[in-house]
Design a protein around this motif. Sequence first.
Motif, PDB file in Angstrom:
ATOM      1  N   SER A   1       0.863  -1.384  -0.007  1.00  0.00           N
ATOM      2  CA  SER A   1      -0.167  -0.068  -0.070  1.00  0.00           C
ATOM      3  C   SER A   1       0.671   1.333   0.032  1.00  0.00           C
ATOM      4  CB  SER A   1      -0.723  -0.116   1.239  1.00  0.00           C
ATOM      5  OG  SER A   1      -0.129   0.060   2.353  1.00  0.00           O
ATOM      6  N   LYS A   2       2.137   1.183   0.527  1.00  0.00           N
ATOM      7  CA  LYS A   2       2.817   2.505   0.629  1.00  0.00           C
ATOM      8  C   LYS A   2       3.529   2.617  -0.446  1.00  0.00           C
ATOM      9  CE  LYS A   2       4.201   2.579   5.433  1.00  0.00           C
ATOM     10  NZ  LYS A   2       5.010   2.658   6.523  1.00  0.00           N
ATOM     11  N   ARG A   3       3.627   1.725  -1.393  1.00  0.00           N
ATOM     12  CA  ARG A   3       4.357   2.115  -2.955  1.00  0.00           C
ATOM     13  C   ARG A   3       3.151   2.516  -3.699  1.00  0.00           C
ATOM     14  NH1 ARG A   3       7.823  -2.665  -5.556  1.00  0.00           N
ATOM     15  NH2 ARG A   3       9.326  -1.684  -4.559  1.00  0.00           N
ATOM     16  N   ALA A   4       2.023   1.999  -3.601  1.00  0.00           N
ATOM     17  CA  ALA A   4       0.921   2.304  -4.433  1.00  0.00           C
ATOM     18  C   ALA A   4       0.655   3.792  -4.161  1.00  0.00           C
ATOM     19  CB  ALA A   4      -0.428   1.376  -4.097  1.00  0.00           C
ATOM     20  N   PHE A   5       0.554   3.992  -2.656  1.00  0.00           N
ATOM     21  CA  PHE A   5       0.077   5.455  -2.334  1.00  0.00           C
ATOM     22  C   PHE A   5       1.117   6.519  -2.817  1.00  0.00           C
ATOM     23  CE2 PHE A   5       0.423   8.874   0.714  1.00  0.00           C
ATOM     24  CZ  PHE A   5      -0.715   9.391   0.650  1.00  0.00           C
ATOM     25  N   SER A   6       2.410   6.166  -2.874  1.00  0.00           N
ATOM     26  CA  SER A   6       3.437   6.865  -3.312  1.00  0.00           C
ATOM     27  C   SER A   6       3.323   7.268  -4.939  1.00  0.00           C
ATOM     28  CB  SER A   6       4.901   6.536  -3.170  1.00  0.00           C
ATOM     29  OG  SER A   6       5.070   5.446  -3.565  1.00  0.00           O
ATOM     30  N   LEU A   7       3.068   6.210  -5.454  1.00  0.00           N
ATOM     31  CA  LEU A   7       2.716   6.167  -6.991  1.00  0.00           C
ATOM     32  C   LEU A   7       1.706   7.122  -7.331  1.00  0.00           C
ATOM     33  CD1 LEU A   7       4.002   2.685  -8.153  1.00  0.00           C
ATOM     34  CD2 LEU A   7       5.032   4.726  -8.674  1.00  0.00           C
ATOM     35  N   VAL A   8       0.524   6.892  -6.708  1.00  0.00           N
ATOM     36  CA  VAL A   8      -0.529   7.555  -6.908  1.00  0.00           C
ATOM     37  C   VAL A   8      -0.399   9.066  -6.477  1.00  0.00           C
ATOM     38  CG1 VAL A   8      -3.072   8.128  -6.114  1.00  0.00           C
ATOM     39  CG2 VAL A   8      -2.135   5.802  -6.801  1.00  0.00           C
ATOM     40  N   LEU A   9       0.280   9.333  -5.255  1.00  0.00           N
ATOM     41  CA  LEU A   9       0.659  10.598  -5.028  1.00  0.00           C
ATOM     42  C   LEU A   9       1.443  11.587  -6.085  1.00  0.00           C
ATOM     43  CD1 LEU A   9       0.237  12.463  -2.604  1.00  0.00           C
ATOM     44  CD2 LEU A   9       2.312  11.816  -1.585  1.00  0.00           C
ATOM     45  N   MET A  10       2.607  10.749  -6.712  1.00  0.00           N
ATOM     46  CA  MET A  10       3.469  11.385  -7.815  1.00  0.00           C
ATOM     47  C   MET A  10       2.434  11.668  -8.949  1.00  0.00           C
ATOM     48  SD  MET A  10       6.783   9.704  -9.729  1.00  0.00           S
ATOM     49  CE  MET A  10       5.630   8.408 -10.412  1.00  0.00           C
ATOM     50  N   LEU A  11       1.790  10.744  -9.233  1.00  0.00           N
ATOM     51  CA  LEU A  11       0.756  11.008 -10.641  1.00  0.00           C
ATOM     52  C   LEU A  11      -0.242  12.052 -10.306  1.00  0.00           C
ATOM     53  CD1 LEU A  11       0.055   7.554 -11.903  1.00  0.00           C
ATOM     54  CD2 LEU A  11       1.398   9.351 -12.738  1.00  0.00           C
ATOM     55  N   SER A  12      -0.858  12.209  -9.086  1.00  0.00           N
ATOM     56  CA  SER A  12      -1.625  13.436  -8.668  1.00  0.00           C
ATOM     57  C   SER A  12      -0.824  14.681  -8.581  1.00  0.00           C
ATOM     58  CB  SER A  12      -2.483  13.094  -7.571  1.00  0.00           C
ATOM     59  OG  SER A  12      -1.585  13.092  -6.366  1.00  0.00           O
ATOM     60  N   ALA A  13       0.197  14.755  -8.295  1.00  0.00           N
ATOM     61  CA  ALA A  13       1.230  15.881  -8.086  1.00  0.00           C
ATOM     62  C   ALA A  13       1.472  16.456  -9.341  1.00  0.00           C
ATOM     63  CB  ALA A  13       2.282  15.589  -7.281  1.00  0.00           C
ATOM     64  N   LEU A  14       1.564  15.434 -10.318  1.00  0.00           N
ATOM     65  CA  LEU A  14       1.961  15.878 -11.805  1.00  0.00           C
ATOM     66  C   LEU A  14       0.743  16.470 -12.403  1.00  0.00           C
ATOM     67  CD1 LEU A  14       4.103  12.821 -13.157  1.00  0.00           C
ATOM     68  CD2 LEU A  14       4.855  15.307 -12.707  1.00  0.00           C
ATOM     69  N   VAL A  15      -0.504  15.716 -12.269  1.00  0.00           N
ATOM     70  CA  VAL A  15      -1.749  16.360 -12.506  1.00  0.00           C
ATOM     71  C   VAL A  15      -2.034  17.717 -12.160  1.00  0.00           C
ATOM     72  CG1 VAL A  15      -4.189  16.230 -12.749  1.00  0.00           C
ATOM     73  CG2 VAL A  15      -2.702  14.257 -13.400  1.00  0.00           C
ATOM     74  N   SER A  16      -1.800  17.816 -10.880  1.00  0.00           N
ATOM     75  CA  SER A  16      -2.216  19.263 -10.063  1.00  0.00           C
ATOM     76  C   SER A  16      -1.272  20.156 -10.620  1.00  0.00           C
ATOM     77  CB  SER A  16      -2.105  18.922  -8.553  1.00  0.00           C
ATOM     78  OG  SER A  16      -2.711  18.220  -8.087  1.00  0.00           O
ATOM     79  N   ALA A  17       0.202  19.912 -10.922  1.00  0.00           N
ATOM     80  CA  ALA A  17       1.048  20.922 -11.081  1.00  0.00           C
ATOM     81  C   ALA A  17       0.860  21.225 -12.634  1.00  0.00           C
ATOM     82  CB  ALA A  17       2.618  20.257 -11.051  1.00  0.00           C
ATOM     83  N   SER A  18       0.435  20.242 -13.430  1.00  0.00           N
ATOM     84  CA  SER A  18      -0.024  20.730 -14.638  1.00  0.00           C
ATOM     85  C   SER A  18      -1.137  21.681 -14.754  1.00  0.00           C
ATOM     86  CB  SER A  18      -0.113  19.775 -15.764  1.00  0.00           C
ATOM     87  OG  SER A  18      -1.290  18.923 -15.180  1.00  0.00           O
ATOM     88  N   PHE A  19      -2.304  21.354 -13.917  1.00  0.00           N
ATOM     89  CA  PHE A  19      -3.368  22.404 -13.998  1.00  0.00           C
ATOM     90  C   PHE A  19      -3.136  23.764 -13.421  1.00  0.00           C
ATOM     91  CE2 PHE A  19      -6.116  18.698 -14.192  1.00  0.00           C
ATOM     92  CZ  PHE A  19      -6.930  18.887 -15.500  1.00  0.00           C
ATOM     93  N   SER A  20      -2.080  23.682 -12.433  1.00  0.00           N
ATOM     94  CA  SER A  20      -1.511  24.916 -11.574  1.00  0.00           C
ATOM     95  C   SER A  20      -0.819  25.820 -12.633  1.00  0.00           C
ATOM     96  CB  SER A  20      -0.680  24.739 -10.497  1.00  0.00           C
ATOM     97  OG  SER A  20      -1.675  23.956  -9.593  1.00  0.00           O
ATOM     98  N   ALA A  21      -0.090  25.074 -13.274  1.00  0.00           N
ATOM     99  CA  ALA A  21       0.710  25.943 -14.519  1.00  0.00           C
ATOM    100  C   ALA A  21       0.014  26.295 -15.477  1.00  0.00           C
ATOM    101  CB  ALA A  21       1.725  24.842 -15.171  1.00  0.00           C
TER     102      ALA A  21
END
Length: 107
Positions: A40-60
Amino acid sequence: SSHTKRYAARSGVLFALGSSVVAYHTRDTNRRLALELGGSKRAFSLVLMLSALVSASFSALHALLSALVKLLRSAAAPPTGQPLSASAAAILGASGILYIAVPLYTR
């Protein structure tokens, strides 16, 4: 200005409500994904990384469009924005820690 703040508050509430509904309905899928990814920690970190990329693209995109709108509205006017205060930065930092670090270590 007050209309913009009300609109932003309403859209934030709707986004949070939609996010919690999606999280509730994808719980079983997340469990299966965690088993396939190795925990679950690995899955959480991967999902968090992907959500950060999506959020960063919308923020940009938002920052780019906001700058473009400000440029088009008044090219000669001096900037009126205020820098981020220390209390606002502390609130953002604390909410980031609560959103990212706490769920990672409580699993």
